[in-house]
Enzyme design. Sequence first.
Site, short mmCIF file in Angstrom:
data_model
loop_
_atom_site.label_atom_id
_atom_site.label_comp_id
_atom_site.label_asym_id
_atom_site.label_seq_id
_atom_site.Cartn_x
_atom_site.Cartn_y
_atom_site.Cartn_z
N ASP A 129 -37.14 12.76 -35.29
CA ASP A 129 -38.18 11.81 -35.68
C ASP A 129 -37.87 10.49 -34.97
O ASP A 129 -37.06 10.45 -34.04
CB ASP A 129 -38.31 11.69 -37.21
CG ASP A 129 -37.03 11.20 -37.86
OD1 ASP A 129 -36.05 10.97 -37.12
OD2 ASP A 129 -37.01 11.03 -39.09
N GLU A 133 -9.50 -11.86 -31.48
CA GLU A 133 -8.14 -11.32 -31.39
C GLU A 133 -7.21 -11.90 -32.44
O GLU A 133 -6.01 -12.02 -32.21
CB GLU A 133 -7.58 -11.48 -29.96
CG GLU A 133 -7.86 -12.77 -29.24
CD GLU A 133 -7.47 -12.75 -27.76
OE1 GLU A 133 -6.87 -11.78 -27.28
OE2 GLU A 133 -7.76 -13.75 -27.07
C1 LIG Z 1 0.88 -4.28 -14.75
C2 LIG Z 1 1.02 -4.84 -13.34
C3 LIG Z 1 1.94 -6.06 -13.38
C4 LIG Z 1 1.60 -3.78 -12.44
O1 LIG Z 1 1.57 -4.32 -11.11
P1 LIG Z 1 2.27 -3.61 -9.90
O2 LIG Z 1 1.99 -4.38 -8.65
O3 LIG Z 1 3.70 -3.35 -10.27
O4 LIG Z 1 1.48 -2.22 -9.88
P2 LIG Z 1 1.40 -1.11 -8.75
O5 LIG Z 1 1.15 0.18 -9.43
O6 LIG Z 1 2.57 -1.17 -7.84
O7 LIG Z 1 0.10 -1.55 -7.95
C5 LIG Z 1 -0.52 -0.69 -7.03
C6 LIG Z 1 -1.50 -1.49 -6.21
O8 LIG Z 1 -2.52 -2.02 -7.05
C7 LIG Z 1 -2.50 -3.44 -7.01
N1 LIG Z 1 -2.77 -3.92 -8.38
C8 LIG Z 1 -2.10 -3.64 -9.51
N2 LIG Z 1 -2.65 -4.23 -10.57
C9 LIG Z 1 -3.74 -4.91 -10.08
C10 LIG Z 1 -4.71 -5.72 -10.70
N3 LIG Z 1 -4.69 -5.96 -12.04
N4 LIG Z 1 -5.66 -6.25 -9.93
C11 LIG Z 1 -5.71 -6.01 -8.59
N5 LIG Z 1 -4.80 -5.26 -7.94
C12 LIG Z 1 -3.82 -4.70 -8.69
C13 LIG Z 1 -1.13 -3.83 -6.54
O9 LIG Z 1 -1.13 -5.12 -5.96
C14 LIG Z 1 -0.87 -2.71 -5.55
O10 LIG Z 1 -1.65 -2.91 -4.38
P3 LIG Z 1 -1.01 -3.34 -2.98
O11 LIG Z 1 0.18 -2.46 -2.79
O12 LIG Z 1 -2.11 -3.13 -2.00
O13 LIG Z 1 -0.65 -4.77 -3.19
C15 LIG Z 1 -0.37 -5.24 -12.77
O14 LIG Z 1 -1.17 -4.10 -12.82
C16 LIG Z 1 -1.05 -6.41 -13.40
O15 LIG Z 1 -0.65 -7.56 -13.18
N6 LIG Z 1 -2.10 -6.18 -14.21
C17 LIG Z 1 -2.80 -7.26 -14.88
C18 LIG Z 1 -2.02 -7.68 -16.10
C19 LIG Z 1 -2.77 -8.68 -16.90
O16 LIG Z 1 -3.58 -9.43 -16.37
N7 LIG Z 1 -2.53 -8.74 -18.23
C20 LIG Z 1 -3.27 -9.61 -19.08
C21 LIG Z 1 -4.57 -9.00 -19.50
S1 LIG Z 1 -4.44 -7.98 -20.96
C22 LIG Z 1 -4.63 -9.12 -22.20
O17 LIG Z 1 -4.75 -10.28 -21.96
C23 LIG Z 1 -4.60 -8.62 -23.60
C24 LIG Z 1 -5.72 -9.14 -24.47
C25 LIG Z 1 -7.01 -8.53 -24.08
O18 LIG Z 1 -5.88 -10.54 -24.43
C26 LIG Z 1 -5.35 -8.75 -25.91
O19 LIG Z 1 -5.51 -7.54 -26.25
O20 LIG Z 1 -4.91 -9.62 -26.65
MG LIG Z 2 -5.22 -11.70 -25.90
#
Ligand SMILES: CC(C)(COP(=O)(O)OP(=O)(O)OC[C@H]1O[C@@H](n2cnc3c(N)ncnc32)[C@H](O)[C@@H]1OP(=O)(O)O)[C@@H](O)C(=O)NCCC(=O)NCCSC(=O)C[C@](C)(O)C(=O)O
Ligand SMILES: [Mg+2]
Length: 296
Positions: A276, A122
């Site tokens: 092939d 990255e």
């Molecule tokens: C975007 C956010 C804040 C929206 O989170 P939210 O709670 O506002 O979303 P929601 O649409 O309201 O969620 C619906 C349901 O799904 C669940 N949910 C939602 N997301 C997740 C998840 N990931 N894992 C498990 N469950 C999840 C959430 O808890 C809820 O369930 P519930 O009502 O039953 O509680 C949330 O989706 C989130 O935290 N996602 C992970 C973000 C993350 O880890 N980012 C870092 C990785 S990307 C990266 O590092 C870059 C890379 C590679 O390094 C580089 O390209 O450089």
């Molecule tokens: Mg990253």
Amino acid sequence: CSSRRAILYVPGDDIRKLNKALSLDADCIVMDCEDGVATNRKEEARVTIRQWLDEGRASNSTSEWSVRVNSVESDLCKEDLQTVLGGANKPPTLLLPKVESKEHIQWHMGGCQKINLIMYIESARAVVNLPDICRTAEQLSSTAPLKPAALVFGSDDLCANLGVTRSDNGTEILYARQKLVLVAKAFHLQAIDMRVQVLCFDNIPDLDGLQRQCEAGARMGYTGKQVIHPVQIPIVQQAFMPTAAIVEWAEGLIAAFQEHQKLGKGAFVYKGSMIDMPLLRQAENIIKLVSSNTKV
Ligand SMILES: CC(C)(COP(=O)(O)OP(=O)(O)OC[C@H]1O[C@@H](n2cnc3c(N)ncnc32)[C@H](O)[C@@H]1OP(=O)(O)O)[C@@H](O)C(=O)NCCC(=O)NCCSC(=O)C[C@](C)(O)C(=O)O
Ligand SMILES: [Mg+2]
């Protein structure tokens, strides 16, 4: 073992999302200590993950529960490793972000259990040093308890490092995206593609955009993709599974190839194309991909 198609990030300090992930069908769950966790919650994340592993919370899950630690240069990595690997139940896979040089992977881990190592590429320096990094990981694996398994294309950090803003199709980072696949294949590593930037428009998930990007990645040779939200999982899993029509084409080609071999013909025409040996190998790749993506 099955390949990782949908790799879902879950912030390691977020118990609600960790619990939610138990009910999801991601191929790999990444319990994150790195960029999805706020700086003042790092300790909370590593302790929560340790507890999660100790209690065997995911022992009935068919997903691979892995851990992304902080980078070697972050001053947090050592403590992450001590905590995350410090109990009896170790994660099967460790994800190491911001690997930039062979020095970053020349570290030793205690214990005797083999742990898969997934390396993040990255930054510009990482892209330049990529073959060197993979060669060192391969050499170390004969003595260290880590087994290089995959490369992840970290497009967000790469864009920040290059000083570019990513467009939808990512033309500005195309060279790096292609180089990663090429080097991954050279070292028998799985290539895991970038995440999509746009999650939704007007609160409606942009699943068409995700689908298009998966297909583009799959055409390049990627076999999995990073996701950050549950809604993205099935789209990615389906996009990285060959369609029934393609499987049928591959099976038919393999059968026809065998028949023509018996007749002493190395080249022949099948469904309008010259076939092939290289085409046989491509068809075999498709069949292998299907079997590695089928969970048992
Ligand atoms: C975007 C956010 C804040 C929206 O989170 P939210 O709670 O506002 O979303 P929601 O649409 O309201 O969620 C619906 C349901 O799904 C669940 N949910 C939602 N997301 C997740 C998840 N990931 N894992 C498990 N469950 C999840 C959430 O808890 C809820 O369930 P519930 O009502 O039953 O509680 C949330 O989706 C989130 O935290 N996602 C992970 C973000 C993350 O880890 N980012 C870092 C990785 S990307 C990266 O590092 C870059 C890379 C590679 O390094 C580089 O390209 O450089
Ligand atoms: Mg990253």
